[in-house]
Design a protein around this motif. Sequence first.
Motif, PDB file in Angstrom:
ATOM      1  N   GLY A  55       0.807  -1.209   0.000  1.00 52.87           N
ATOM      2  CA  GLY A  55       0.000   0.000   0.000  1.00 52.87           C
ATOM      3  C   GLY A  55       0.841   1.260   0.000  1.00 52.87           C
ATOM      4  N   ARG A  56       2.159   1.118  -0.170  1.00 55.44           N
ATOM      5  CA  ARG A  56       3.040   2.285  -0.093  1.00 55.44           C
ATOM      6  C   ARG A  56       2.982   3.115  -1.373  1.00 55.44           C
ATOM      7  NH1 ARG A  56       8.955   1.044   1.757  1.00 55.44           N
ATOM      8  NH2 ARG A  56       9.096   0.147  -0.307  1.00 55.44           N
ATOM      9  N   ALA A  57       3.044   4.432  -1.210  1.00 50.84           N
ATOM     10  CA  ALA A  57       3.072   5.339  -2.357  1.00 50.84           C
ATOM     11  C   ALA A  57       4.503   5.648  -2.776  1.00 50.84           C
ATOM     12  CB  ALA A  57       2.347   6.634  -2.021  1.00 50.84           C
ATOM     13  N   GLY A  58       5.447   5.479  -1.883  1.00 55.04           N
ATOM     14  CA  GLY A  58       6.840   5.795  -2.182  1.00 55.04           C
ATOM     15  C   GLY A  58       7.763   4.802  -1.529  1.00 55.04           C
ATOM     16  N   SER A  71      11.723   8.031  -3.576  1.00 57.47           N
ATOM     17  CA  SER A  71      11.051   8.238  -4.855  1.00 57.47           C
ATOM     18  C   SER A  71       9.654   7.641  -4.764  1.00 57.47           C
ATOM     19  CB  SER A  71      11.823   7.603  -6.015  1.00 57.47           C
ATOM     20  OG  SER A  71      11.683   6.213  -6.007  1.00 57.47           O
ATOM     21  N   LYS A  72       8.756   8.214  -5.521  1.00 60.72           N
ATOM     22  CA  LYS A  72       7.403   7.685  -5.573  1.00 60.72           C
ATOM     23  C   LYS A  72       7.419   6.408  -6.395  1.00 60.72           C
ATOM     24  CE  LYS A  72       4.962  12.016  -5.130  1.00 60.72           C
ATOM     25  NZ  LYS A  72       3.981  12.929  -5.711  1.00 60.72           N
ATOM     26  N   ARG A  73       6.589   5.447  -5.986  1.00 56.80           N
ATOM     27  CA  ARG A  73       6.425   4.252  -6.804  1.00 56.80           C
ATOM     28  C   ARG A  73       5.711   4.676  -8.071  1.00 56.80           C
ATOM     29  NH1 ARG A  73       3.121   0.091  -3.996  1.00 56.80           N
ATOM     30  NH2 ARG A  73       3.762  -1.203  -5.735  1.00 56.80           N
ATOM     31  N   SER A  74       6.068   4.089  -9.187  1.00 54.87           N
ATOM     32  CA  SER A  74       5.454   4.482 -10.448  1.00 54.87           C
ATOM     33  C   SER A  74       5.300   3.284 -11.357  1.00 54.87           C
ATOM     34  CB  SER A  74       6.295   5.551 -11.138  1.00 54.87           C
ATOM     35  OG  SER A  74       7.546   5.025 -11.516  1.00 54.87           O
ATOM     36  N   PHE A  84       9.175   8.874 -12.076  1.00 49.28           N
ATOM     37  CA  PHE A  84       8.776   8.977 -10.682  1.00 49.28           C
ATOM     38  C   PHE A  84       7.421   9.647 -10.636  1.00 49.28           C
ATOM     39  CE2 PHE A  84      12.668   7.439  -9.243  1.00 49.28           C
ATOM     40  CZ  PHE A  84      13.668   8.002 -10.007  1.00 49.28           C
ATOM     41  N   GLY A  85       6.462   8.981 -10.006  1.00 50.69           N
ATOM     42  CA  GLY A  85       5.155   9.567  -9.792  1.00 50.69           C
ATOM     43  C   GLY A  85       4.160   9.214 -10.872  1.00 50.69           C
ATOM     44  N   VAL A 101       0.183  -3.847 -12.014  1.00 48.39           N
ATOM     45  CA  VAL A 101       1.337  -3.871 -12.929  1.00 48.39           C
ATOM     46  C   VAL A 101       2.464  -4.718 -12.350  1.00 48.39           C
ATOM     47  CG1 VAL A 101       3.143  -2.441 -13.974  1.00 48.39           C
ATOM     48  CG2 VAL A 101       0.776  -1.684 -14.029  1.00 48.39           C
ATOM     49  N   GLU A 102       2.736  -4.550 -11.051  1.00 47.96           N
ATOM     50  CA  GLU A 102       3.792  -5.336 -10.408  1.00 47.96           C
ATOM     51  C   GLU A 102       3.457  -6.828 -10.427  1.00 47.96           C
ATOM     52  OE1 GLU A 102       6.879  -4.373  -8.936  1.00 47.96           O
ATOM     53  OE2 GLU A 102       6.461  -2.569 -10.089  1.00 47.96           O
TER      54      GLU A 102
END
Length: 159
Positions: A55-58, A71-74, A84-85, A101-102
């Motif tokens: 659930g992490r954004a970065g 860095s933001k996950r992208s 990034f972002g 996607v992952e």
Amino acid sequence: DIQNSPPPGPKPELVFKRQQLIEAVNSNHLSLPPAPLDDLIDRLGGIHTVSEMTGRAGRIVRLNDDGFRYSKRSVCTNTKEKKFGLSLASLEDNTERLNVVEKSKFMDGTKKVAIISDAASTGISLHAAMGCKSCDRRRVHYTIELPWAADRAIQQLGR
């Protein structure tokens, strides 16, 4: 009456200390270790090898041998491209899309390691079915944050 009072003004000494901390972080004079999850991802080959479904954004990624940076996950379609972002509607949509996607990168064998937290585990299957591109290869699957409920833990371990 406290509700009708104006908010207190900033304290100059605290503003100064905050600015010092920001400058220390930006100039890399403040060397902090990565978080355990970021360290694990780094040790397993980095973001181009590990599918992170959380659930992490970065996250903290290694720049080189000298240190790390946030860095933001992208969503990157080309793993050599540094993006990034995202410009999506909300953080929840971003995280859900990133996790899809992952998952597909793990299932098609592009990424050999999957790390899943409880936040991303609902309704996900990582079984190497016959139609899966990576069904002929051994894959690694880490589960982070096992739930307290035994039935949910069994469900996660069966992925």
